[in-house]
Write a protein that holds these residues in place. Structure first.
Motif, PDB file in Angstrom:
ATOM      1  N   ASP A   1      65.593  31.434  71.267  1.00  0.00           N
ATOM      2  CA  ASP A   1      65.085  32.699  70.283  1.00  0.00           C
ATOM      3  C   ASP A   1      63.715  32.350  70.012  1.00  0.00           C
ATOM      4  O   ASP A   1      62.492  33.247  70.031  1.00  0.00           O
TER       5      ASP A   1
ATOM      6  N   LYS B   1      61.241  34.671  67.865  1.00  0.00           N
ATOM      7  CA  LYS B   1      62.153  33.906  66.367  1.00  0.00           C
ATOM      8  C   LYS B   1      60.904  32.744  65.345  1.00  0.00           C
ATOM      9  O   LYS B   1      61.404  31.673  65.792  1.00  0.00           O
TER      10      LYS B   1
ATOM     11  N   SER C   1      70.039  35.020  65.929  1.00  0.00           N
ATOM     12  CA  SER C   1      69.991  35.950  66.617  1.00  0.00           C
ATOM     13  C   SER C   1      71.178  36.608  67.188  1.00  0.00           C
ATOM     14  O   SER C   1      72.037  36.591  67.660  1.00  0.00           O
TER      15      SER C   1
END
Length: 492
Positions: A124, A219, A225
Motif C-alpha cells: 500500500d 498510503k 488498507s
C-alpha cells in the motif's frame, strides 16, 4: 584431521564430488594447505564461508589490514544444511532500500549461509519495481507525500516525500549478484490486498463502484488498507502484464504473490464483485480471494514457475501446486503440509525481526512481542505436530522477515536484524537438538568471542548485547508493543 595449526598457504584446492549433497562440503586444513570438496558449486561456496570464519574477523574486511597470513587450525569439517530454503525477507516497499543496500545485504546473507532473499516489492505504501507496460506504477506508485512516524495517536508525520524504485536492470544486477553467492531472489508482488499504491497509479484496478478510487493516493500511514483489487478481467490482464516482466527479470522458480490481509468489505458492497462471485459459482468473498490466487497459480505453472503465498491463501481453498509461507503461526503450515503442499515456516511469533528485542523504553520504536537472541536461537521450524511424520519433509525451509514500517534507514534495519539473524542462520543451517536442549550459552560465547567482531568488520550497526547505544534510540517516536507472550492468531 585434528591438532596443530599453521599459516594459510595460498588458495584452497577445490573439487566437486557428486556423492556429497549439492550444498554440502568437506573442508580440510593441513600442513600442505586447504582443500574444499563440494557436492556442487554451492557446496564449495559454503565451504569457503567456513574457511573465512576460521581466518578470524579480519577476513570480513574489504581489504587486508595485516601483511601476514592468518593462522588456521588443522582440521576436517564435513557439513551440509538442514533446509534448502534459508531465507531473509527484506521489505523494501514500506521504506525503500537503495540498490547498494540490497547488495550489501546479499553479502551479509552469504556470510551467514542464507540462500533465499525474499524481496517484498509492492505494498500500500509503495511500488518498487519498474514495469514498462504500466509506467505509472513507479511514476505515481513509488512515491508517497509523507510518512507516519511510529504508531502515535494523534499521528506524528515526517512531511518529507519518500520513495524510490528499482529499474529492471537494477534488479537484474541484484539477481546476478545474488546468484554469484548462490542466493535465489524471490520477488513478491501483492495480489489482491496490499495494493493501494497500484490503485493510486491506475484507479481502474480498484473497486470504483464502491469508493472514489481516482482520489486515492499512496498510503502514508501503517496498517491494512481496505482498498483492494477489483476482481475484473482488466485486473487479471494487468497483473499478467506485470508478472510477465517480473518473470523476465527473476529467473528463480518461485514467485510470491502475497495473498494476505485482504479485507473483504469493498467486495461485499461492490455489485461488480458480487456479479463475479455469481458468475464463477463461488460461495463467498473468501472464495473470491481464492479465485484470484488460483488464476495466477495456473498462469505461473503454465510458464514453468511456482506460486508461493502467505498462509491466507489456504482460505477459500488452496491453489493446486502452491507453496505456503506460514506467518500467522505454525497452524497454516501444518495444514498445508498435511494437505501435501510445501511450506516455508516464518511464524511472526518467532522470526519477525521487526519485533522488539527487549522490554524497555530505550528500544527504538518498540513494536510487537519481545523476541530476544535466545528466543530466536530456540526457534524450531518443524513443529511437533509434523516432526517424525511423513509430512515433515514438506517443510522445505524457514525464513526470517524484516518489515520496515519503523525502519527507515540501513542503520535501523541493521539494528533489528542483527545479531538475531546469526541465531536464525544457525537454526536454518544446522541439525540442532530440540529447543529445550540447545546450548544457548555456547552460542552466546561464540558470539562474544568472534561473531560480534565479524559484524564490526562488516560495518553492521547491530544491537549490542547491553542494549541500544544512545544514537540507536528514537525518543519521542511511539511504538506499538504487543502485550503478553506471543500466541498464534487467526488460525485458518
Amino acid at each position: 584431521m585434528t591438532g596443530g595449526s599453521g599459516p594459510l598457504k595460498g588458495e584452497p584446492r577445490v573439487e566437486i564430488d557428486p556423492a556429497l549433497p549439492p550444498e554440502g562440503y568437506r573442508l580440510t586444513v593441513g600442513p600442505d594447505g586447504v582443500s574444499i570438496t563440494g557436492g556442487g558449486e554451492a557446496g564449495v561456496f559454503w565451504g569457503r564461508q567456513t574457511l573465512r570464519q576460521l581466518q578470524g574477523p579480519d577476513a570480513y574486511r574489504r581489504a587486508p589490514v595485516r601483511p601476514e597470513p592468518p593462522t588456521l587450525p588443522y582440521l576436517t569439517i564435513e557439513d551440509e544444511p538442514r533446509f534448502g530454503w534459508r531465507g531473509l525477507l527484506l521489505d523494501v516497499a514500506r521504506h525503500f532500500m537503495p540498490k547498494d543496500g540490497v547488495l550489501r545485504y546479499l553479502d551479509l546473507m552469504a556470510a551467514h549461509k542464507l540462500n533465499v532473499l525474499h524481496l517484498h516489492l509492492t505494498d500500500d505504501q509503495g511500488w518498487r519495481v519498474e514495469i514498462k507496460r504500466w509506467p505509472r506504477l513507479t511514476e505515481v506508485g513509488a512515491w508517497r507525500r509523507r510518512t507516519g512516524l511510529g504508531w502515535g495517536d494523534p499521528p506524528i508525520w515526517d512531511e518529507r516525500p519518500h520513495g524510490g524504485f528499482y529499474t529492471q536492470d537494477d534488479l537484474r544486477e541484484i539477481v546476478a549478484y545474488a546468484a554469484a553467492r548462490h542466493i535465489t531472489v524471490v520477488p513478491e508482488i501483492d495480489i489482491p490486498g496490499h495494493s493501494q499504491a497500484a490503485i493510486a497509479a491506475y484507479p481502474e484496478l480498484g473497486n470504483a463502484d464502491v469508493v472514489d478510487t481516482a482520489s486515492l493516493e499512496v498510503k502514508t500511514d501503517w496498517g491494512v488498507s481496505p482498498n483492494v483489487l477489483a476482481p475484473t478481467d482488466h485486473t487479471l490482464r494487468f497483473y499478467e502484464d506485470v508478472l510477465t516482466e517480473v518473470l523476465d527479470v527473476f529467473p528463480g522458480r518461485f514467485v510470491h504473490i502475497g495473498g494476505d490481509e485482504c479485507p473483504k468489505d469493498q467486495w461485499r458492497a461492490s455489485a461488480a464483485a458480487q456479479a463475479r462471485i455469481r458468475a464463477e459459482g463461488l460461495r463467498d468473498e473468501a472464495e473470491l480471494q481464492s479465485w484470484f490466487i488460483r488464476h495466477f497459480d495456473r498462469w505461473l505453472t503454465e510458464r514453468g514457475r511456482r506460486l508461493i503465498g502467505w498462509d491466507e491463501i489456504l482460505e477459500g481453498g488452496l491453489a493446486d501446486g502452491a507453496a505456503v509461507a506460514s506467518w500467522r503461526g505454525y497452524a497454516g503450515g501444518i495444514a498445508a503440509a498435511r494437505a501435501g503442499h510445501d511450506v516455508v515456516m516464518c511464524p511472526m511469533q518467532h522470526v519477525y525481526l521487526d519485533h522488539r528485542q527487549a522490554d524497555g523504553d530505550d528500544e527504538p520504536v518498540p513494536f510487537g512481542w519481545v523476541r530476544t537472541l535466545r528466543d530466536v536461537y530456540r526457534f524450531e521450524p518443524v513443529p511437533p505436530e509434523l516432526a517424525g511424520t511423513e509430512h515433515a519433509a514438506r517443510v522445505i525451509g524457514t525464513q526470517a522477515n524484516m518489515w520496515t514500517e519503523a525502519a527507515d534507514s540501513q542503520q535501523r534495519v541493521d539494528y533489528q536484524v542483527f545479531p538475531r539473524l546469526a541465531a536464525f542462520a544457525e537454526v536454518a543451517w544446522s541439525h540442532l537438538p530440540p529447543p529445550d536442549e540447545r546450548d544457548f550459552d555456547d552460542f552466546q560465547r561464540r558470539m562474544d568471542q568472534a561473531h560480534y567482531a565479524r559484524l564490526d568488520a562488516m560495518g553492521v550497526a547491530y544491537r549490542p548485547p547491553s542494549g541500544p547505544l544512545p544514537w540507536q534510540r528514537r525518543p519521542g517516536i511511539p511504538g506499538r508493543p504487543f502485550p503478553g507472550p506471543p500466541r498464534e492468531k487467526h488460525r485458518p
